[in-house]
Motif scaffolding. Structure first.
Motif, mmCIF file in Angstrom:
data_model
loop_
_atom_site.group_PDB
_atom_site.id
_atom_site.type_symbol
_atom_site.label_atom_id
_atom_site.label_comp_id
_atom_site.label_asym_id
_atom_site.label_seq_id
_atom_site.Cartn_x
_atom_site.Cartn_y
_atom_site.Cartn_z
ATOM 1 N N ILE A 117 1.005 -1.297 -0.232
ATOM 2 C CA ILE A 117 0.055 -0.001 -0.076
ATOM 3 C C ILE A 117 0.862 1.203 0.144
ATOM 4 N N GLU A 120 2.426 1.933 -3.465
ATOM 5 C CA GLU A 120 1.437 2.366 -4.373
ATOM 6 C C GLU A 120 1.294 3.490 -4.161
ATOM 7 N N VAL A 121 0.772 4.334 -2.951
ATOM 8 C CA VAL A 121 0.614 5.417 -2.564
ATOM 9 C C VAL A 121 1.701 6.472 -2.809
ATOM 10 N N LYS A 124 1.998 7.117 -6.657
ATOM 11 C CA LYS A 124 0.839 7.293 -7.875
ATOM 12 C C LYS A 124 0.906 8.948 -7.264
ATOM 13 N N LYS A 125 1.833 9.178 -6.126
ATOM 14 C CA LYS A 125 2.342 10.513 -5.406
ATOM 15 C C LYS A 125 3.485 11.159 -6.854
ATOM 16 N N ASP B 150 -3.999 9.557 2.260
ATOM 17 C CA ASP B 150 -3.602 9.231 1.173
ATOM 18 C C ASP B 150 -3.916 7.435 0.925
ATOM 19 N N ILE B 151 -4.084 6.737 2.016
ATOM 20 C CA ILE B 151 -3.934 5.560 1.817
ATOM 21 C C ILE B 151 -5.518 5.483 2.119
ATOM 22 N N ASN B 153 -7.556 6.803 0.417
ATOM 23 C CA ASN B 153 -8.349 6.946 -0.450
ATOM 24 C C ASN B 153 -7.645 6.095 -2.297
ATOM 25 N N TYR B 154 -6.664 5.567 -1.240
ATOM 26 C CA TYR B 154 -6.181 4.156 -2.839
ATOM 27 C C TYR B 154 -6.543 3.369 -2.384
ATOM 28 N N GLU B 157 -10.428 3.520 -3.907
ATOM 29 C CA GLU B 157 -10.033 2.952 -5.516
ATOM 30 C C GLU B 157 -9.863 2.331 -5.923
ATOM 31 N N ARG B 158 -8.989 0.834 -5.051
ATOM 32 C CA ARG B 158 -8.690 -0.261 -5.414
ATOM 33 C C ARG B 158 -10.203 -0.884 -5.719
#
Lengths: 127, 171
Positions: A117, A120-121, A124-125, B150-151, B153-154, B157-158
């Motif tokens: 996670i 991935e975050v 994305k940033k 951010d976590i 939201n991610y 989304e997934r």
């Protein structure tokens, strides 16, 4: 399940040629050359394979002559789509049966899942 | 050049082991039915090992067979092939499992406040941070608040994408 009789060695060879051709199939007018038999024998083999339920014969015109496109009834399995999930570590995790909310292994604190996670975050940033 | 392994083969390897995965892969790449002795020869495995693993794959619904009695020997010959529908349903079951795990993780992220060690990056929930007097249990550095938006939201989304993909399959 297809209802089938037993194949002769020559029918088996013909069937393998047709299966390997996939969606394009093989023209009946080409099959006998590939088998190394005469055209009459080639046609008979194709008809027998169709009767036994192994193949379809689609009528086509090739160079102004009527022939058949031979297509195998068994087709390659469609590609399994996993693009939307393959990167999630849980998908191929060996411990997935032991991993549950409240257990020692659980999705809330799993190290592999956390690392994925966070990566991935961050990825994305950067985009 | 290394060829990319099909994910379903990887799943079979995790479920049933290396030999079963190799046999499954061999059947998966071939569109026609294959006899067990042909598989043994092609993969250089012992025939009894191939048969044992084929039955194992069959028990899980991954492969099926057609049995024909040989006119010459009177023995049965088995022709094996991939059970396409079953492979798809195993993948779908795995996707549902992943969806459940991601939802559990999302609930954890949404229901907790987090603190982080600025030196080693260790994450703590509010309760854990409080227990440690807002100091990192590894290096002793003071913890700072960590915004996990951010976590969250991610993960949302997934989850949304995965739900959409599963809905499309079932419709």
């Amino acid at each position: 399940m297809l209802s089938r009789g037993k194949m002769t060695p020559l029918e088996k060879k013909a069937y393998e040629i047709i299966v390997k051709a996939g969606d394009k199939g093989v023209l009946q007018s080409d099959l006998w050359k590939l088998l190394g038999v005469d055209s009459r024998e080639g046609s008979r083999i194709a008809i027998r394979l169709a009767k036994k339920g192994f193949i379809h014969r689609e009528p086509v015109i090739k160079d102004g002559r009527k022939t058949f496109r031979l297509l195998a009834k068994i087709k390659a399995p469609p590609p399994v789509k996993v693009d939307d999930v393959i990167d999630v570590p849980c998908f191929t995790c060996m411990d997935y049966n032991k991993c549950n909310a409240g257990s020692f292994l659980n999705p809330a604190t799993c190290r592999k899942l956390t690392e994925w996670i966070l990566e991935e975050v961050e990825r994305k940033k950067r985009l | 050049m290394e060829t990319k392994e099909d994910p379903i083969v990887r799943i079979v390897r995790l479920m049933l082991g290396e030999v079963a995965a190799k046999i499954f892969e061999h059947l998966y790449k071939n569109t026609s039915e294959i006899r067990d002795d042909e598989i043994a020869e092609a993969l250089d495995f012992k025939l009894n090992s191939v048969r044992r693993n084929l039955y194992l794959l069959s028990e899980h619904g991954l492969v099926t067979y057609r049995r024909v009695r040989s006119k010459e020997t009177g023995w049965y010959m088995y022709y094996w092939k991939i059970n396409r529908e079953s492979v798809q349903s195993i993948i779908n079951a795995r996707k549902h499992m992943v969806l459940k795990k991601l939802k559990e993780r999302l609930a954890y992220e949404e229901n907790n406040a987090f603190y982080i060690c600025p030196l080693d990056g260790s994450r703590y929930t509010f309760d854990e941070a409080l227990e440690n007097e807002f100091k990192c249990s590894r290096c002793g550095a003071g913890l700072v608040y960590y915004d996990n938006a951010d976590i969250v939201n991610y993960l949302k989304e997934r989850i949304r994408k995965l739900e959409k993909s599963l809905k499309q399959k079932s419709s």
